[in-house]
Write a protein that holds these residues in place. Structure first.
Motif, PDB file in Angstrom:
ATOM      1  N   MET A  60       0.848  -1.141  -0.139  1.00  0.00           N
ATOM      2  CA  MET A  60      -0.023   0.054  -0.053  1.00  0.00           C
ATOM      3  C   MET A  60       0.839   1.166  -0.150  1.00  0.00           C
ATOM      4  O   MET A  60       0.437   2.193  -0.528  1.00  0.00           O
ATOM      5  CB  MET A  60      -0.891   0.029   1.468  1.00  0.00           C
ATOM      6  CG  MET A  60      -2.123  -1.208   1.138  1.00  0.00           C
ATOM      7  SD  MET A  60      -3.068  -0.788  -0.506  1.00  0.00           S
ATOM      8  CE  MET A  60      -4.505  -2.086   0.078  1.00  0.00           C
ATOM      9  N   ASP A  73       0.169  -3.173   4.365  1.00  0.00           N
ATOM     10  CA  ASP A  73      -0.873  -3.955   3.846  1.00  0.00           C
ATOM     11  C   ASP A  73      -0.436  -4.038   2.292  1.00  0.00           C
ATOM     12  O   ASP A  73       0.399  -3.256   1.910  1.00  0.00           O
ATOM     13  CB  ASP A  73      -2.066  -3.106   3.841  1.00  0.00           C
ATOM     14  CG  ASP A  73      -2.523  -3.234   5.440  1.00  0.00           C
ATOM     15  OD1 ASP A  73      -2.005  -4.189   6.069  1.00  0.00           O
ATOM     16  OD2 ASP A  73      -3.525  -2.360   5.908  1.00  0.00           O
ATOM     17  N   THR A  74      -0.933  -5.045   1.641  1.00  0.00           N
ATOM     18  CA  THR A  74      -0.724  -5.187   0.285  1.00  0.00           C
ATOM     19  C   THR A  74      -2.021  -5.359  -0.624  1.00  0.00           C
ATOM     20  O   THR A  74      -3.025  -5.222  -0.256  1.00  0.00           O
ATOM     21  CB  THR A  74      -0.038  -6.564   0.258  1.00  0.00           C
ATOM     22  OG1 THR A  74      -1.001  -7.691   0.462  1.00  0.00           O
ATOM     23  CG2 THR A  74       1.145  -6.539   0.771  1.00  0.00           C
ATOM     24  N   LEU A  75      -1.580  -5.131  -2.015  1.00  0.00           N
ATOM     25  CA  LEU A  75      -2.844  -5.287  -2.966  1.00  0.00           C
ATOM     26  C   LEU A  75      -2.264  -6.167  -4.102  1.00  0.00           C
ATOM     27  O   LEU A  75      -1.044  -5.770  -4.590  1.00  0.00           O
ATOM     28  CB  LEU A  75      -3.086  -3.623  -3.329  1.00  0.00           C
ATOM     29  CG  LEU A  75      -4.059  -3.938  -4.399  1.00  0.00           C
ATOM     30  CD1 LEU A  75      -5.380  -2.607  -4.234  1.00  0.00           C
ATOM     31  CD2 LEU A  75      -3.724  -3.728  -5.904  1.00  0.00           C
ATOM     32  N   ASP A  76      -3.097  -7.047  -4.505  1.00  0.00           N
ATOM     33  CA  ASP A  76      -2.705  -7.918  -5.534  1.00  0.00           C
ATOM     34  C   ASP A  76      -3.773  -7.886  -6.578  1.00  0.00           C
ATOM     35  O   ASP A  76      -4.784  -7.662  -6.496  1.00  0.00           O
ATOM     36  CB  ASP A  76      -2.854  -9.498  -4.963  1.00  0.00           C
ATOM     37  CG  ASP A  76      -1.907  -9.920  -3.973  1.00  0.00           C
ATOM     38  OD1 ASP A  76      -1.168  -8.999  -3.406  1.00  0.00           O
ATOM     39  OD2 ASP A  76      -2.046 -11.074  -3.552  1.00  0.00           O
TER      40      ASP A  76
ATOM     41  N   VAL B 171      -3.483  -6.659   6.106  1.00  0.00           N
ATOM     42  CA  VAL B 171      -4.773  -6.699   5.044  1.00  0.00           C
ATOM     43  C   VAL B 171      -4.217  -6.830   3.815  1.00  0.00           C
ATOM     44  O   VAL B 171      -3.177  -6.206   3.313  1.00  0.00           O
ATOM     45  CB  VAL B 171      -5.587  -5.463   5.305  1.00  0.00           C
ATOM     46  CG1 VAL B 171      -6.487  -5.497   4.114  1.00  0.00           C
ATOM     47  CG2 VAL B 171      -6.014  -5.373   6.688  1.00  0.00           C
ATOM     48  N   ARG B 172      -4.779  -7.900   3.180  1.00  0.00           N
ATOM     49  CA  ARG B 172      -4.473  -8.186   1.563  1.00  0.00           C
ATOM     50  C   ARG B 172      -5.393  -7.947   0.861  1.00  0.00           C
ATOM     51  O   ARG B 172      -6.529  -8.741   1.147  1.00  0.00           O
ATOM     52  CB  ARG B 172      -4.015  -9.539   1.469  1.00  0.00           C
ATOM     53  CG  ARG B 172      -2.447  -9.942   2.366  1.00  0.00           C
ATOM     54  CD  ARG B 172      -1.802 -11.043   1.455  1.00  0.00           C
ATOM     55  NE  ARG B 172      -0.653 -11.624   2.161  1.00  0.00           N
ATOM     56  CZ  ARG B 172       0.522 -10.811   2.341  1.00  0.00           C
ATOM     57  NH1 ARG B 172       0.605  -9.608   1.884  1.00  0.00           N
ATOM     58  NH2 ARG B 172       1.416 -11.373   2.985  1.00  0.00           N
ATOM     59  N   VAL B 173      -5.734  -7.117  -0.062  1.00  0.00           N
ATOM     60  CA  VAL B 173      -6.678  -6.691  -0.867  1.00  0.00           C
ATOM     61  C   VAL B 173      -6.472  -7.419  -2.029  1.00  0.00           C
ATOM     62  O   VAL B 173      -5.297  -7.283  -2.595  1.00  0.00           O
ATOM     63  CB  VAL B 173      -6.837  -5.125  -1.162  1.00  0.00           C
ATOM     64  CG1 VAL B 173      -7.998  -4.983  -2.059  1.00  0.00           C
ATOM     65  CG2 VAL B 173      -7.100  -4.357  -0.024  1.00  0.00           C
ATOM     66  N   HIS B 174      -7.393  -8.242  -2.962  1.00  0.00           N
ATOM     67  CA  HIS B 174      -7.274  -8.685  -3.956  1.00  0.00           C
ATOM     68  C   HIS B 174      -8.117  -8.032  -5.211  1.00  0.00           C
ATOM     69  O   HIS B 174      -9.456  -8.322  -4.902  1.00  0.00           O
ATOM     70  CB  HIS B 174      -7.637 -10.379  -3.771  1.00  0.00           C
ATOM     71  CG  HIS B 174      -6.667 -11.024  -2.892  1.00  0.00           C
ATOM     72  ND1 HIS B 174      -5.525 -11.448  -3.063  1.00  0.00           N
ATOM     73  CD2 HIS B 174      -6.710 -10.957  -1.419  1.00  0.00           C
ATOM     74  CE1 HIS B 174      -4.904 -11.962  -1.975  1.00  0.00           C
ATOM     75  NE2 HIS B 174      -5.712 -11.661  -1.109  1.00  0.00           N
TER      76      HIS B 174
END
Lengths: 89, 219
Positions: A60, A73-76, B171-174
């Motif tokens: 993020m 936090d991550t976004l895939d 938090v992992r947003v897909h």
């Protein structure tokens, strides 16, 4: 494909499946998904070539900078290979 | 006259039916461009003999019959069968088919919630959703507000759903941007050791498989 990649920051017209908010951002390949018909051709009923598709993971912090709620936090997202520039370092 | 009694007028002033639902306007407006297109394509398919009206009706019935209960039984199996869970995380489409679900061409990825990781699913570009397993998405999933906000401020959005996560949880947003669809494998709630697979499945909510909620706690 390199582990680290940068999403191309091009803005071509027409149907593309690379979200604008990820263009120019650096992420890591999370997994390789195999080859899928290129949606940029499929959308116009052209003969679609199969292009490698990857799941790319971004932090993020990379996507939103100082505005990130929590930098770790991550976004895939799924990004086609022709939108990715391998980074070797 | 019964139609003139006072309560009835009040309902009209509130815009609510006696059972407390808002009245919905009759849809007497002209068809939209896309409604006309849908009717035109459907009628052309039938006229040209490519599909019959009953085949189209069967497809609609098939989609309407799919529900979050299908996904819930996949989750409950993963909670009770470690080998199945391994196969689910490896290839969720194959695992769902193994339980007998007709998911068509769905390419499904299961993402696992743990003590440290919470996953949440969105499609920012349109409304991609694992319909062939979970049925139609909730309306909010397709809204611009959810789609644009959950990638930027997932914690705030989840808090609005009643789910406040500590900063220690990653938090992992897909974002379902291409050919894959996602299902969250929620963590099994505490205190469920003695429950059957069927009882466990009843705890699995739709939102817990999207990632905007957690499974219910046992009663």
């Amino acid at each position: 494909m390199a582990e680290r990649v940068r999403v191309r920051s091009m803005m071509p017209p027409g149907h593309v499946r690379t979200p604008a908010y990820l263009r120019g951002k650096v992420g890591e390949i999370e997994r390789s998904l195999g080859a899928f018909p290129n949606p940029e051709e499929l959308a116009y009923r052209q003969k679609a070539t199969a292009r490698p598709l990857y799941r790319v993971r971004f932090t993020m912090a990379e996507v939103w900078g100082a505005e990130a709620e929590n930098p770790d936090d991550t976004l895939d997202a799924e990004i086609f290979a022709h939108w990715l520039i391998p980074l070797d370092d | 006259m019964p139609h003139d009694h006072h309560d009835h007028d009040d309902f009209h002033h509130d815009g609510m039916s006696p059972s407390g639902h808002p009245y919905r306007a009759d849809n007497d407006t002209p068809l939209t461009y896309w409604q006309v297109m849908e009717i035109a394509i459907r009628e052309l398919l039938i006229d040209k003999g490519i599909a019959t009206a009953s085949e189209i009706a069967v497809q609609i019935d098939t989609m309407d019959a799919r529900s979050p209960a299908d996904g819930a039984s996949v989750v409950a199996r993963a909670w009770t069968d470690p080998d199945f869970k391994g196969r689910l995380l490896q290839d969720a489409s194959a695992a769902a088919r193994e339980l007998g679900f007709d998911i068509g061409a769905l390419r499904l990825i299961a993402v696992e919630n743990t003590a440290d990781i919470h996953n949440v699913v969105v499609c920012t570009l349109c409304s991609c959703y694992p319909r062939n397993l979970l049925g139609l998405p909730p309306d909010w999933y397709k809204t611009r507000a959810y789609r644009s906000r959950v990638v930027k401020e997932p914690r705030r959005v989840l808090a609005e759903f009643g789910l406040t996560l500590p900063l220690s949880t990653r938090v992992r947003v897909h974002d379902s941007t291409a050919d894959m669809r996602y299902i969250v494998l929620p963590a099994r709630p505490a205190g469920t050791e003695s429950l059957s697979e069927e009882q466990l499945a009843a705890l699995v909510t739709r939102d817990s498989m999207i990632g905007t909620g957690l499974p219910k706690s046992p009663a």
